[in-house]
Design an enzyme around this catalytic site. Sequence first.
Site, mmCIF file in Angstrom:
data_model
loop_
_atom_site.group_PDB
_atom_site.id
_atom_site.type_symbol
_atom_site.label_atom_id
_atom_site.label_comp_id
_atom_site.label_asym_id
_atom_site.label_seq_id
_atom_site.Cartn_x
_atom_site.Cartn_y
_atom_site.Cartn_z
ATOM 1 N N ASN A 45 0.891 -1.143 0.141
ATOM 2 C CA ASN A 45 0.067 -0.033 0.142
ATOM 3 C C ASN A 45 0.988 1.342 -0.078
ATOM 4 O O ASN A 45 1.566 1.556 0.960
ATOM 5 C CB ASN A 45 -1.017 0.013 1.239
ATOM 6 C CG ASN A 45 -1.838 1.325 1.404
ATOM 7 O OD1 ASN A 45 -1.921 2.103 0.517
ATOM 8 N ND2 ASN A 45 -2.320 1.163 2.800
ATOM 9 N N LYS A 90 0.199 4.398 -0.324
ATOM 10 C CA LYS A 90 -0.596 5.398 0.376
ATOM 11 C C LYS A 90 -0.405 6.684 -0.517
ATOM 12 O O LYS A 90 -0.575 6.677 -1.388
ATOM 13 C CB LYS A 90 -0.042 5.687 1.923
ATOM 14 C CG LYS A 90 -0.033 4.120 2.870
ATOM 15 C CD LYS A 90 0.001 4.168 4.129
ATOM 16 C CE LYS A 90 -0.070 2.954 4.845
ATOM 17 N NZ LYS A 90 0.081 3.092 6.401
ATOM 18 N N HIS A 120 -9.485 1.233 5.084
ATOM 19 C CA HIS A 120 -7.974 1.324 5.979
ATOM 20 C C HIS A 120 -8.254 2.138 7.410
ATOM 21 O O HIS A 120 -9.019 3.188 7.025
ATOM 22 C CB HIS A 120 -6.986 1.955 4.884
ATOM 23 C CG HIS A 120 -5.687 1.767 5.564
ATOM 24 N ND1 HIS A 120 -5.197 2.606 6.237
ATOM 25 C CD2 HIS A 120 -4.835 0.972 5.184
ATOM 26 C CE1 HIS A 120 -4.125 2.326 6.568
ATOM 27 N NE2 HIS A 120 -3.926 1.385 6.076
ATOM 28 N N GLU A 125 -6.481 4.536 8.452
ATOM 29 C CA GLU A 125 -6.393 5.982 8.036
ATOM 30 C C GLU A 125 -7.519 6.554 7.336
ATOM 31 O O GLU A 125 -7.829 7.818 7.622
ATOM 32 C CB GLU A 125 -5.250 6.044 6.968
ATOM 33 C CG GLU A 125 -3.997 5.860 7.887
ATOM 34 C CD GLU A 125 -2.622 5.279 6.741
ATOM 35 O OE1 GLU A 125 -2.631 5.582 5.898
ATOM 36 O OE2 GLU A 125 -1.614 4.722 7.708
ATOM 37 N N GLU A 134 -5.116 -5.122 10.540
ATOM 38 C CA GLU A 134 -4.076 -4.144 10.593
ATOM 39 C C GLU A 134 -4.485 -3.419 12.077
ATOM 40 O O GLU A 134 -5.170 -2.438 12.169
ATOM 41 C CB GLU A 134 -4.262 -2.916 9.629
ATOM 42 C CG GLU A 134 -4.071 -3.633 8.288
ATOM 43 C CD GLU A 134 -3.222 -2.453 7.385
ATOM 44 O OE1 GLU A 134 -2.305 -2.979 6.709
ATOM 45 O OE2 GLU A 134 -3.734 -1.500 7.242
ATOM 46 N N GLY A 173 2.741 2.086 11.106
ATOM 47 C CA GLY A 173 4.066 3.096 10.948
ATOM 48 C C GLY A 173 4.558 3.468 12.120
ATOM 49 O O GLY A 173 5.119 4.520 12.225
ATOM 50 N N SER A 196 3.722 -2.358 10.249
ATOM 51 C CA SER A 196 5.169 -2.569 10.465
ATOM 52 C C SER A 196 5.916 -3.836 10.044
ATOM 53 O O SER A 196 6.836 -4.384 10.533
ATOM 54 C CB SER A 196 5.597 -2.319 11.832
ATOM 55 O OG SER A 196 5.281 -0.924 12.120
#
Length: 253
Positions: A11, A13, A97, A99, A169, A175, A215
């Site tokens: 991904n 992003k 996702h 985010e 996730e 991250g 990660s």
Amino acid sequence: MTERRPFIAGNWKMFKTIREAVETAGALVGHVSDAAGVDIMIAPNFTALAAVREVLQGSAVMLGGQNLHWAPEGAFTGETSAGMLQDAGCRYVIVGHSERRQYFGETDETVNKKIRAALECGLAPILCVGETEKEREAKKTFSVLDKQIQNGLKDLRSADVGPMVIAYEPVWAIGTGKTASREQAQEVHRFLRSLMESIFGNDLASAIRIQYGGSVKPNNIKALMEMPDVDGALVGGASLDAATFSQILHFQS
Ligand code: 13P
């Protein structure tokens, strides 16, 4: 037991210009000509999809979108439909996702509409679910995931969701450099698979691929992939560099 083919996706992003995306995709194609036995996908930014598609022609690397709108077309400024993604060469699309849930108002209800739209168009959705650190500490991990899956897949039938992929996730691992331990990942993946079994039956549950994301790096992929219910990975930061991503894809060697 059903044989599940490993599926590792990158991904990207909101990173990379068209030129950078083409360069990375080109390098990746060179690296993975021998990555047999693994399904590979990258999801570049929308603006780079067409150019990256050209680079991926004839390679084993598939293309995915990072988001979609549920309507087939219409006056929805700034949005992209499932049909448009497919037209751009996508086989997969990431849905829900964290985010998007955190910053763009994505809810289980919009996730449900997007999953339907993708499936109707022949695009395979990668449904992202995961708990925050606070929720994990409050021992709410399973109830949060239960809600995300039940509501995200509401009123869908097992015949419809066949091509779907789930990505676990944990928000606290994205991250942050803090990966879930392989035992933590396995525990949740097992839970998700049994949840899918209770909703859609054993055939679907034993065939569906569940990726881990958060990660993932060359030094932890192998241990994660050894777990029985971890079928792949959704990789953010470490997918941006072709050589690093290639190391992850070659976890078996
Ligand atoms: P990182 O691999 O950068 O933690 O991101 C994970 C992710 O969000 C993939 O969708």
